[in-house]
Design an enzyme around this catalytic site. Structure first.
Site, PDB file in Angstrom:
ATOM      1  N   SER A 130      -2.252  -4.240  -5.825  1.00 19.19           N
ATOM      2  CA  SER A 130      -2.392  -4.846  -7.156  1.00 19.19           C
ATOM      3  C   SER A 130      -2.460  -6.361  -7.073  1.00 19.19           C
ATOM      4  CB  SER A 130      -1.206  -4.461  -8.043  1.00 19.19           C
ATOM      5  OG  SER A 130      -1.341  -5.114  -9.289  1.00 19.19           O
ATOM      6  N   LYS A 184       1.415   3.062  -7.735  1.00 18.14           N
ATOM      7  CA  LYS A 184       0.399   2.125  -8.252  1.00 18.14           C
ATOM      8  C   LYS A 184      -0.145   2.608  -9.598  1.00 18.14           C
ATOM      9  CE  LYS A 184      -2.662  -1.256  -8.366  1.00 18.14           C
ATOM     10  NZ  LYS A 184      -3.652  -0.956  -9.345  1.00 18.14           N
ATOM     11  N   HIS A 187       2.334   1.714 -12.109  1.00 18.88           N
ATOM     12  CA  HIS A 187       2.214   0.261 -12.309  1.00 18.88           C
ATOM     13  C   HIS A 187       1.121  -0.028 -13.336  1.00 18.88           C
ATOM     14  CE1 HIS A 187      -0.122  -3.409 -11.546  1.00 18.88           C
ATOM     15  NE2 HIS A 187       1.017  -3.993 -11.227  1.00 18.88           N
ATOM     16  N   ASN A 188      -0.012   0.625 -13.166  1.00 20.81           N
ATOM     17  CA  ASN A 188      -1.122   0.377 -14.091  1.00 20.81           C
ATOM     18  C   ASN A 188      -0.803   0.879 -15.499  1.00 20.81           C
ATOM     19  OD1 ASN A 188      -2.383  -0.520 -11.778  1.00 20.81           O
ATOM     20  ND2 ASN A 188      -4.360   0.344 -12.329  1.00 20.81           N
ATOM     21  N   GLU A 191       1.235  -1.615 -16.997  1.00 19.92           N
ATOM     22  CA  GLU A 191       0.324  -2.750 -17.293  1.00 19.92           C
ATOM     23  C   GLU A 191      -0.361  -2.528 -18.658  1.00 19.92           C
ATOM     24  OE1 GLU A 191      -2.450  -3.681 -13.986  1.00 19.92           O
ATOM     25  OE2 GLU A 191      -4.056  -3.406 -15.442  1.00 19.92           O
TER      26      GLU A 191
HETATM   27  C1  6PG Z   1      -4.247  -4.375 -10.495  1.00 16.83           C
HETATM   28  C2  6PG Z   1      -5.001  -3.869 -11.679  1.00 16.83           C
HETATM   29  C3  6PG Z   1      -6.310  -3.299 -11.272  1.00 16.83           C
HETATM   30  C4  6PG Z   1      -7.245  -3.057 -12.427  1.00 16.83           C
HETATM   31  C5  6PG Z   1      -6.849  -1.836 -13.203  1.00 16.83           C
HETATM   32  C6  6PG Z   1      -6.983  -1.936 -14.682  1.00 16.83           C
HETATM   33  O1  6PG Z   1      -3.143  -3.894 -10.338  1.00 16.83           O
HETATM   34  O2  6PG Z   1      -4.740  -5.245  -9.788  1.00 16.83           O
HETATM   35  O3  6PG Z   1      -4.248  -2.883 -12.316  1.00 16.83           O
HETATM   36  O4  6PG Z   1      -6.039  -2.174 -10.507  1.00 16.83           O
HETATM   37  O5  6PG Z   1      -7.386  -4.189 -13.182  1.00 16.83           O
HETATM   38  O6  6PG Z   1      -7.622  -0.827 -12.701  1.00 16.83           O
HETATM   39  O7  6PG Z   1      -8.146  -1.433 -15.069  1.00 16.83           O
HETATM   40  P1  6PG Z   1      -8.574  -0.884 -16.475  1.00 16.83           P
HETATM   41  O8  6PG Z   1      -7.878  -1.673 -17.530  1.00 16.83           O
HETATM   42  O9  6PG Z   1     -10.038  -1.166 -16.446  1.00 16.83           O
HETATM   43  O10 6PG Z   1      -8.274   0.556 -16.498  1.00 16.83           O
END
Ligand code: 6PG
Length: 478
Positions: A130, A184, A187-188, A191
């Protein structure tokens, strides 16, 4: 060709080329590179002669340029492209060599791939990486799965390129097979929730507070100096300050309000549904993106008389502080839910995941890097068996301090007709978690009524079914 590269990278799009450059910039690394279309390899070598890459035109040459045990990091699109490269490498690698998938693979694919490859003695490591382009180049947060043995070889190389937070490299061996990609994925998901919560805070400040993007940008800058300090708050402040060169308007006002996604948020929610773990903040963030993208439906919505009442703001500073507290409390819930999902995934897949260590490696390099991850790592460090992050003393205190502002913001937004799905669902989750008694008892009664699904009693062991019509008596089904 001399086989003297200690590491190789396959796939030289932005993430791959930046990772290769990061590797090459660290003492002791000699980096082999390969891309299916040779132009990309050529461009990278030409643009960065200082990296001394060992470039190959063919996969055979690439494999031949790697010292043993060979280590190759695949940085291609998740899915079929990854499978194709894995097959090419697996056909040429030998026992003890290591194939690393550094893409955003679905963890169940990683589990499957590991199972397919491991009988050959080749190690397969799914590693979440990430930090976007910048992180790949200067120091990402890395979440590798796979065997201990593979990590023994790979660990020092990954430690050399990872971000450093408070003196510690942001990489740790997460667990076996798909554990790294699972973490991961979560994590997303977090996010997504974090981004949605910040977006809701912005929307409230804009719509109810009548503040301009520039003013909100300044508010976020202030917030970034306190307990909300994080990369996402920092970049949001910058996004809001951006002016569109073409129109002179705030850029955010000329960007179409339809958010896309590449799928990791959806995966998080799907996996959590399977695990029976409520990740409502993350789910609402995913759904909010879906709703934003339903252009035809949104355009066709009637001009409802929706019963809104204006949000009366007597004291702007107090209003902003209420929103900040609501954001912080909702964010704590989103992270608590994410960590719950990691624990549930670990239990289900027999992974020994150290939650405190996960929080530590998210303190630097990754998209959700934030000051308060120190608090999360402290909480799990003190008590690895913590049933919810919300029960740790620091977070109990944080949520209690924020609670009345949180309620005021959710209620007022609702009255004013401002959608706050992530704020509201986080508050409802909190209230559900702390409720002495939930209406689930009634749901059980309903289930038993129409489907004889039975229920348990609070005062006796066993399962019971009521004869709902007729003599209304109860029978034990055990
Ligand atoms: C990271 C990000 C990266 C990417 C995601 C989000 O950890 O560096 O999470 O993996 O930006 O895939 O993508 P989307 O918002 O397009 O789903």
């Amino acid at each position: 060709m001399n086989a003297n590269a200690n590491i190789g990278v396959v796939g030289l799009a932005v993430m791959g080329s930046n990772l290769a450059r990061n590797l090459a910039s660290r003492e002791g690394n000699s980096v082999a590179i390969y891309n299916r279309s040779p132009e990309k390899t050529h461009d990278l070598v030409t643009a960065h002669p200082e990296a001394n890459f060992i470039a190959s035109q063919t996969i055979d040459e690439f494999v031949g340029s790697l010292a043993k045990p060979r280590i190759a990091i695949i940085m291609v699109q998740a899915g079929k492209a990854t499978d194709a490269v894995i097959t090419q490498l697996a056909e040429r690698f030998e026992k003890g060599d290591i194939i690393v998938d550094g893409g955003n693979a679905l963890y169940t694919d990683t589990v499957r791939r590991e199972k397919e490859i491991s009988p050959s003695g080749i190690h397969f490591v799914g590693a979440g990486i990430s930090g976007g382009e910048e992180g790949a180049l200067n120091g990402p947060s890395i979440m590798p799965g796979g065997t201990e043995e593979a990590y023994g070889h790979l660990g020092p190389i990954l430690e050399s390129i990872a971000a450093v937070a408070e003196g510690e490299a942001c990489v740790t061996h997460i667990g076996s097979d798909g554990a790294g990609h699972f973490v991961k994925m979560i994590h997303n998901g977090i996010e997504y929730a974090d981004m949605q919560l910040i977006a809701e805070a912005y929307d409230i400040l804009r719509q109810a507070g009548n503040m301009s993007p520039k003013e909100i940008s300044q508010v976020l800058e202030t917030w970034n100096g306190g307990e909300l300090e994080s990369y996402l708050i920092e970049i949001t402040s910058e996004v809001l300050a951006q002016v569109d060169a073409k129109t002179g308007k705030p850029l955010v006002d000329v960007i179409l309000d339809a958010a896309g996604s590449k799928g990791t948020g959806v995966w998080t929610v799907q996996s959590s549904l399977d695990l029976g773990t409520p990740v409502s903040g993350i789910a609402e963030a995913v759904f909010a993106r879906s709703l934003s993208s339903q252009a035809a439906q949104r355009a066709a919505a009637p001009n409802f008389s929706a019963g809104q009442t204006a949000w009366e703001i007597a004291d702007t500073e107090a209003f902003i502080e209420d929103v900040r507290k609501a954001l912080y409390a909702s964010k704590i819930v989103a992270y608590a839910q994410g960590f719950d999902a990691i624990r549930a995934g670990a239990l289900e897949n027999n992974w020994d995941i150290n939650l405190g260590a996960v929080a530590k490696i998210w303190r630097g390099g990754c998209i959700i890097r934030a000051q308060f991850l120190n608090r999360i790592s402290d909480a799990y460090g003190k008590n690895d068996a913590l049933l919810s992050l919300l029960f740790d003393e620091y977070f109990v205190n944080a949520v209690e301090t924020a609670a009345s502002s949180w309620r005021k913001v959710v209620a007022s937004a609702s009255l004013a007709g401002i959608p706050v799905p992530a704020f509201a669902s986080s508050l409802s989750y909190f209230d559900g978690l702390r409720a002495e008694r939930l209406p689930a008892a009634l749901v059980q009664g309903q289930r038993d009524f129409f489907g004889a699904h039975t229920y348990k009693r609070i005062d006796a062991e066993g399962s019971f079914h009521t004869l709902w019509s007729g003599d209304k008596s109860e029978v034990s089904t055990d």
